[in-house]
Design an enzyme around this catalytic site. Structure first.
Site, short mmCIF file in Angstrom:
data_model
loop_
_atom_site.label_atom_id
_atom_site.label_comp_id
_atom_site.label_asym_id
_atom_site.label_seq_id
_atom_site.Cartn_x
_atom_site.Cartn_y
_atom_site.Cartn_z
N GLU A 1 -12.43 12.10 16.51
CA GLU A 1 -11.56 13.08 15.84
C GLU A 1 -10.50 13.53 16.82
O GLU A 1 -10.79 13.81 17.99
CB GLU A 1 -12.33 14.33 15.37
CG GLU A 1 -13.20 14.12 14.16
CD GLU A 1 -13.91 15.42 13.73
OE1 GLU A 1 -13.38 16.52 13.98
OE2 GLU A 1 -15.01 15.30 13.16
N GLU B 1 -20.83 16.50 16.39
CA GLU B 1 -20.65 17.77 17.10
C GLU B 1 -21.88 18.68 17.09
O GLU B 1 -21.87 19.76 16.49
CB GLU B 1 -19.45 18.53 16.53
CG GLU B 1 -18.15 17.78 16.67
CD GLU B 1 -16.92 18.58 16.25
OE1 GLU B 1 -15.81 18.12 16.52
OE2 GLU B 1 -17.08 19.66 15.64
#
Length: 459
Positions: free
Chosen positions: A359, A171
């Site tokens: 995720e 991320e």
């Protein structure tokens, strides 16, 4: 309740089911065996940044309980474990001496996975930058990208023979905008110039990491984990549609465009280009090396409206109201169809390799009652979103695997320990692990799967 066997029948036999964690969120032992502070250790100790001034000193004590935790993964019948490595354990100052004891820990962890038949999906960077590097400006400095290159090479030289796949970064959006523009994550900057510098240097570090990994461990598939944002317009009006495109460029294009197209988004650069750091001639070529796979982290939709305030900074958008009334305990809207639309949009706009959902999960804070955790809303969330992943496979998208976030409750960054995402409940006073009902359901889904050759194909 969705029957796990019915859902399992919708996935191909070589689909990979895993669980995910991150080093700072679970390991604890922040001063053990030569580890030095990360930017998150410092951030936790600064008032007003983390709920209750919680910190990562103990967390889930995974550094000492890793064998128990790997046994839990094996008992759950989950095939793969996505974890991250702590740079401050391995090269404690970010540059300079390598700490053998830090590498030894990950040696034990990876060997422990292999001994239990668990596939290893490692992430090199999940936000715990060595604090010493802030002396040079951290990610706002190009030198940090070079330090990362050496770190990546060090890790892959040591562990690459036993890893099933590696991601350079988790991320970048969070490490850039949330950390340098919005001030919510470490180092807590609120400065567009710093954020743009961090953006380019993290993208560059990703490219360096790909090079380093392929140089020392050419057989390991290399990827990047991105938390893409859906950028759904509040209305069909022209202003909101244009706002959604600006939001897409800012929140997604800042990373997808350089990595998958070798350029930065045009409208974004028109607005912010004069505040960019130096982009050297070879940088975009380094950043845009072809990847073997990519990971998508998805939790909730982003809905945007035009912000017509005079002089407002790019992307000139504001949040639009949720469409679904269902929200998790952290306040995030639950709306699974946005995951399908997001994947469609990304594959339309970019030439992307095969994809793993790296995720996906939900925050619900139920406790243990009579030895059980009845977290039906989390179970429903997983069933609904896995149904969307099955739809994507049916529709021809190359979805290869799914990692639930998270294996267990852990340190949830600025929220401290009050927000729980785990399939397994952690009592932070006793460190007792209790598999939640959602964890039992996920286990029934994952363990019923054929255990074929699920490796990532090299591109």
């Amino acid at each position: 309740m969705t029957d796990p066997n019915t859902l399992a029948a919708r996935f191909p036999g070589d689909f990979l089911f895993g669980v995910a964690t991150a080093s700072f969120q679970i390991e604890g032992s922040t001063k053990a065996d030569g580890r030095k502070p990360s930017i998150w250790d410092a951030f936790c100790n600064m008032p007003g940044h983390v709920f209750g001034r919680h910190n990562g000193d103990i967390a889930c004590d995974h550094y000492n309980r890793w064998e128990e935790d790997l046994d839990l993964i094996k008992e759950m019948g989950v095939e793969a474990y996505r974890f991250s490595l702590a740079w401050p354990r391995i090269i404690p100052d970010g540059f300079g001496p390598i700490n053998e004891k830090g590498l030894d820990f990950y040696d034990r962890l990876v060997d422990g996975c292999k001994a239990r038949g668990i596939k290893t999906y490692a992430t090199l960077y999940h936000w715990d930058l060595p604090l010493t590097l802030m002396g040079d400006g951290g990610w706002a400095s190009r030198s940090t990208a070079h330090a990362f290159q050496r770190y990546a090479k060090t890790v892959m030289a040591r562990l690459g023979d036993r890893l099933d796949a590696v991601a350079t970064f988790n991320e970048p959006w969070c490490a850039v905008w949330l950390s340098h523009l919005y001030g919510v994550h470490a180092p807590g900057e609120r400065n567009m110039e710093a954020a743009l510098a961090a953006m380019h240097h993290i993208n560059l570090a990703h490219g360096f990491g790909v090079e380093a990994s392929r140089h020392v461990a050419p057989k390991v598939p290399v990827g990047l984990v991105l938390n893409a944002h859906s950028a759904i317009p509040a209305s069909d009006g022209e202003a909101d549609l244009k706002a959604a495109e600006r939001a897409f460029q800012f929140h997604n294009g800042a990373f997808f465009d350089p990595v998958f197209k070798g350029e930065y988004p045009a409208e974004m650069m028109e607005a912010l280009g004069d505040r960019m750091p130096v982009v050297e001639a070879e940088d975009l070529g380094i950043i845009s090396q072809k990847l073997d796979w990519w990971g998508l982290n998805y939790y909730t939709p982003m809905r945007v409206a035009d912000d017509a305030t005079p002089g407002v900074e790019f992307p000139a958008t504001m949040p639009a109201p949720a469409v679904s009334d269902v929200k998790t305990d952290i306040g995030w809207e639950v709306y699974a169809p946005a995951l399908h639309t997001l994947v469609e949009t990304l594959y339309e706009r970019y030439d992307l390799p095969e994809c793993y959902i790296t995720e996906n999960g939900a925050c619900y804070n139920m406790g243990v009652e009579n030895g059980q955790v009845n977290d039906q809303p989390r179970l429903d969330y997983y069933a609904e979103h896995l149904g969307i992943v099955a739809d994507l496979i049916r529709d021809g998208y190359p979805m290869r695997g799914y990692f639930a976030w998270s294996l267990m409750d852990n340190f949830e960054w600025a929220e401290g320990y009050r927000m729980r995402f785990g399939l397994v409940h952690v009592d932070y006073q006793t460190q007792v692990r209790t598999v939640k009902n959602s964890g039992k359901w996920y286990s029934a889904l994952a363990s019923g799967f054929p255990k074929g050759n699920h490796g990532v194909a090299k591109g």
